[in-house]
Write an enzyme that holds these catalytic residues in place. Structure first.
Site, PDB file in Angstrom:
ATOM      1  N   ASN A 188      65.328  27.223 128.287  1.00 17.88           N
ATOM      2  CA  ASN A 188      64.672  28.486 128.719  1.00 17.88           C
ATOM      3  C   ASN A 188      63.160  28.370 128.406  1.00 17.88           C
ATOM      4  O   ASN A 188      62.702  27.181 127.758  1.00 17.88           O
ATOM      5  CB  ASN A 188      65.444  29.688 128.291  1.00 17.88           C
ATOM      6  CG  ASN A 188      65.133  29.875 126.561  1.00 17.88           C
ATOM      7  OD1 ASN A 188      64.127  29.915 126.283  1.00 17.88           O
ATOM      8  ND2 ASN A 188      66.341  29.918 126.204  1.00 17.88           N
TER       9      ASN A 188
ATOM     10  N   LYS B  43      73.649  47.635 121.603  1.00 18.08           N
ATOM     11  CA  LYS B  43      73.826  46.476 120.418  1.00 18.08           C
ATOM     12  C   LYS B  43      73.510  47.164 119.130  1.00 18.08           C
ATOM     13  O   LYS B  43      73.220  46.309 118.174  1.00 18.08           O
ATOM     14  CB  LYS B  43      72.734  45.337 120.812  1.00 18.08           C
ATOM     15  CG  LYS B  43      73.050  44.549 121.911  1.00 18.08           C
ATOM     16  CD  LYS B  43      72.415  43.291 122.049  1.00 18.08           C
ATOM     17  CE  LYS B  43      72.244  42.661 123.564  1.00 18.08           C
ATOM     18  NZ  LYS B  43      72.040  41.311 123.360  1.00 18.08           N
TER      19      LYS B  43
ATOM     20  N   LYS C 126      70.059  48.244 125.917  1.00 14.14           N
ATOM     21  CA  LYS C 126      70.415  47.419 124.898  1.00 14.14           C
ATOM     22  C   LYS C 126      70.426  47.745 123.473  1.00 14.14           C
ATOM     23  O   LYS C 126      71.169  47.447 122.741  1.00 14.14           O
ATOM     24  CB  LYS C 126      69.292  46.138 124.958  1.00 14.14           C
ATOM     25  CG  LYS C 126      69.775  44.750 126.045  1.00 14.14           C
ATOM     26  CD  LYS C 126      68.753  44.015 126.189  1.00 14.14           C
ATOM     27  CE  LYS C 126      69.128  43.427 127.500  1.00 14.14           C
ATOM     28  NZ  LYS C 126      67.720  42.249 128.023  1.00 14.14           N
TER      29      LYS C 126
ATOM     30  N   PHE D 221      64.706  41.985 120.880  1.00 16.71           N
ATOM     31  CA  PHE D 221      63.790  41.952 121.858  1.00 16.71           C
ATOM     32  C   PHE D 221      64.393  41.914 123.348  1.00 16.71           C
ATOM     33  O   PHE D 221      65.608  41.724 123.122  1.00 16.71           O
ATOM     34  CB  PHE D 221      63.141  40.643 121.825  1.00 16.71           C
ATOM     35  CG  PHE D 221      61.933  40.381 120.806  1.00 16.71           C
ATOM     36  CD1 PHE D 221      62.309  40.698 119.460  1.00 16.71           C
ATOM     37  CD2 PHE D 221      60.656  40.524 121.279  1.00 16.71           C
ATOM     38  CE1 PHE D 221      61.058  40.750 118.690  1.00 16.71           C
ATOM     39  CE2 PHE D 221      59.436  40.638 120.535  1.00 16.71           C
ATOM     40  CZ  PHE D 221      59.687  40.616 119.306  1.00 16.71           C
TER      41      PHE D 221
END
Ligand code: CTP
Length: 410
Positions: A215, A346, A342, A328
């Site tokens: 990436n 998480k 998120k 992030f």
């Protein structure tokens, strides 16, 4: 003013003066530092002596000025070591392209370059030179290298230069240089005693011996956080996937390639951490089978079956206990909603969200524009250098560690 004076009293400042026309401005720097109560030792290079007499620095600093490495010692100590050890901070102003090149490349062939190499004190460089020299890619690479190694830079001003041209390369006003010294000396080591783990870079998932799925992550954000955290006194472990960056000094570095390797290293070391910051761009999928030999093309389509990688952050969220967990979120749509999702999914304490479609933020850029979202509040930052984003993030982390700064939800 009183407070600054108190903070500079008994501080030892080592000033290196190199051979540029701006050397005369260093006299005012010494005078201002002395007025603030600091002890100043001056080392001049041979070239600097062509511009200003050592006697002027000696008169203002009330200390002998050192130029020659091999002059008869007055005391029984090795001068470049004793000055290096005595210094609370080392300032080089003006710093020529020559001294910057020497420091960046480990050349220690005179009193100043040997002392800078021997010191553990923070080193502050104030480059000043002709604008073409300043923009020369070799010089810029040297600056990048030093920045990456934790040296501090005071950016030159743009304007009329002694060589008759206009451009970037003027030594800033002595007052600004002194401000930078004061800021460095008074910077709080507010992460002392904290174990901080940071992940950075982009993972690479092999397809065959020559190809991988990767990436665009440059690793710059994670490396900036690591550098700033160590400067604030943290014990930093950096688990890094591929980047072309110079690893910061003073930290433990673990190099990995794949998401699975990052997962294993992170899980092994997570127990002893107080704070974990996951800035890495982790591949969610990997080829199910890695070809042993290079895959040869033929006329048909190639299908590579992918399987899931572990979600490292989600796993950390499951075992987190007291530690602070920061993730992030790189998003191209619905930034805030996706980031908040998120954060809760998480089990994070804070998420740093950025819109990767913006030019001034995200992959590869030197700046970033982020929103920090905790369980109770949201802080939107303007476009800042990645260093500054790192510092704001660490500031927020300290508030969370201390249980302060919680605002009402929005
Ligand atoms: N992350 C991780 N392990 C993964 C994927 C992501 O630890 N396998 C971490 C990243 O380091 C980052 C955060 O999760 O801190 C968010 O990464 P991002 O790619 O934005 O999100 P994903 O979790 O992959 O979610 P989605 O695919 O829904 O965008």
């Amino acid at each position: 003013m009183h407070k600054i004076k108190e903070e500079l009293e008994n501080k030892n400042i080592l000033l290196g003066v190199t051979g540029g026309i701006a050397a005369y401005k260093a006299l005012e720097v010494v005078s201002r530092l002395k007025k603030l109560g600091a002890e100043v030792d001056v080392i001049m290079t041979e070239a600097a002596k062509e511009f200003v007499q050592p006697l002027s620095f000696r008169s203002l600093s009330h200390n002998p000025v050192i130029v020659d490495m091999f002059s008869e010692p007055k005391q029984w100590n090795v001068k470049h070591i004793s000055l290096a050890e005595k210094a609370d901070i080392c300032l080089v102003a003006p710093a020529t392209a020559n001294i910057v090149g020497k420091i960046a490349n480990g050349i220690a062939d005179d009193m100043l370059s040997t002392t800078v190499m021997a010191t553990n004190a923070p080193v502050l460089l104030a480059p000043a030179m002709n604008c073409n020299m300043y923009s020369n890619p070799i010089f810029q690479q040297n600056l990048d290298r030093l920045r990456g190694l934790g040296y501090y830079l005071i950016k030159p001003d743009a304007g009329y230069l002694a060589c008759g041209t206009e451009g970037k390369g003027r030594l800033p006003a002595p007052s600004r240089i002194v401000e930078n010294v004061v800021e460095q000396l008074t910077k709080e080591k507010d992460l002392t005693g904290q174990q901080v783990m940071i992940t950075a870079g982009g993972t690479q998932e092999p397809i065959d011996p020559v190809r991988f799925i990767g990436n665009h992550s440059s690793g710059k954000m994670g490396y900036a956080i690591a550098r700033e955290a160590v400067k604030r006194g943290a014990e930093v472990t950096l688990i890094t996937a591929s980047t072309s960056l110079q690893p910061p000094s003073g930290i433990e570095i673990i190099q990995v390639e794949t998401a699975q390797q990052m997962y294993e290293s992170v899980m092994k070391l997570q127990v002893e951490q107080d704070v974990i910051i996951k800035a890495a761009a982790v591949a969610d999928y990997r080829p199910q089978v890695v070809a042993e030999d290079k895959i040869k093309k033929d006329e048909s389509e190639l299908v590579i079956k992918l399987e899931r990688n572990p979600d490292i952050l989600a796993e950390l969220g499951r075992v987190k206990e007291e530690k602070l967990l920061i993730g992030f979120a790189a998003e191209s749509e619905d930034l805030i909603a996706n980031a908040k999702d998120k954060l809760s999914r998480k089990n994070l304490d804070l998420i740093v969200a950025n819109d990767i479609t913006a030019d001034d933020a995200g992959f590869g850029a030197d700046t970033n524009r982020v929103v920090m979202i905790s369980r109770t509040d949201k802080t939107e930052l303007p476009t800042l250098s990645k260093e500054e984003v790192a510092n704001r993030l660490l500031g927020r982390i300290i508030e969370l560690l201390e249980g302060t700064g919680e605002k009402n939800g929005d």
